[in-house]
Write an enzyme that holds these catalytic residues in place. Sequence first.
Site, PDB file in Angstrom:
ATOM      1  N   HIS A  28      61.873  41.597  35.197  1.00 51.32           N
ATOM      2  CA  HIS A  28      63.825  42.043  35.810  1.00 51.32           C
ATOM      3  C   HIS A  28      64.311  42.596  35.143  1.00 51.32           C
ATOM      4  O   HIS A  28      65.521  42.612  34.716  1.00 51.32           O
ATOM      5  CB  HIS A  28      64.622  41.154  36.476  1.00 51.32           C
ATOM      6  CG  HIS A  28      64.111  41.088  38.335  1.00 51.32           C
ATOM      7  ND1 HIS A  28      62.997  40.002  37.982  1.00 51.32           N
ATOM      8  CD2 HIS A  28      64.003  41.421  38.981  1.00 51.32           C
ATOM      9  CE1 HIS A  28      62.458  40.469  40.125  1.00 51.32           C
ATOM     10  NE2 HIS A  28      63.281  40.791  39.999  1.00 51.32           N
TER      11      HIS A  28
ATOM     12  N   GLU B 265      58.405  51.725  46.055  1.00 53.22           N
ATOM     13  CA  GLU B 265      59.039  52.537  45.649  1.00 53.22           C
ATOM     14  C   GLU B 265      58.149  53.733  45.181  1.00 53.22           C
ATOM     15  O   GLU B 265      58.187  54.953  45.259  1.00 53.22           O
ATOM     16  CB  GLU B 265      58.571  51.595  44.069  1.00 53.22           C
ATOM     17  CG  GLU B 265      60.282  50.573  44.035  1.00 53.22           C
ATOM     18  CD  GLU B 265      59.915  49.309  44.573  1.00 53.22           C
ATOM     19  OE1 GLU B 265      60.942  48.533  44.607  1.00 53.22           O
ATOM     20  OE2 GLU B 265      58.655  49.275  44.557  1.00 53.22           O
TER      21      GLU B 265
END
Length: 359
Positions: free
Chosen positions: A157, A88
């Site tokens: 998450h 990322e």
Amino acid sequence: MWGIVRQRISSAPTLQRMLYASRSFSSAAKEMTVRDALNSALDEEMSADPTVFVMGEEVGEYQGAYKITKGLLEKYGPQRVFDTPITEAGFAGIGVGAAYHSLRPVVEFMTFNFSMQAIDHIINSAAKSNYMSAGQISVPIVFRGPNGAAAGVGAQHSQCYAAWFGSCPGLKVLCPYSSEDARGLLKAAIRDPDPVVFLENELLYGESFPVSAEVLDSDFCLPIGKAKIEREGKDVTITAFSKMVGHALKAAEILAKEGISAEVINLRTIRPLDRATINASVRKTNRLVTAEEGFTQNGVGAEICASVVEESFEYLDAPVERIAGADVPMPYATNLERLAVPQVEDIVRAAKRTCFRSV
């Protein structure tokens, strides 16, 4: 990849495409899922502007982890839709660099929880560059992906980052609820000259909503910074965004059966926040309930509460009620997960409290 980053494309979006369509929602012509609304918005913007490209994990060959980018690789090729490694920080940085050179990247995070790996590029490289360069550098980039709780995916998450990114000057933060929101706001985000954080909800991707012919028009676009009154009422104002809008609307239906008329505001934009619409509603209803999946402390609801106290305190007939996620990392167990996320009945009880009804 590097060819498109180095390339300067002289063709600019037409004035017509830059104008925001702030028209009201008209009669529905068909149903569309949020997934298809996002996909069609990406497709149309890529077709209209060759500077727009998509990057992220599995956005190409796999057509997106949630199939938001389905069909785009085949249509536009690997120069404009390309897969990245699970890095990322790396691909977010490349995207910001491309935006510095007048391209319009749309960077997908498989979950916004992983945007923490790229936080330096989002905040220090993207959000601050326009100000630090005295307006010489624009960063037209969109960071998009699922945000907040899904189902059974655990603490790493499931976090909502609306308040995190909403506290940073230089960013615009959008949180769509319906297919109309998803389509109109994503188009607005891609066309915007500033970095935009676009927070979707995984559980909404498969939800269908009515859309009008106007919404399906390729020029349709929603204004950033303008909330929508989803349901008018006179007794209590309920503000919400993303998945919580649906909860607020269901709560309003239950309250109506008990004689309480609730006004539901879909915020759509967290930054800039539509304070005018919120305060106008509170001055009418004299009560406020805020609903969000994120944490109570330093949350979006806290900012809304502060705004109302500063601008409309004398209109309040009851304390403001804030409904938010439990102050714990998201549990994995299904029963505990449900307790950690706001439910419809939580909003109903809060609204009743503000109206001094027994709960």
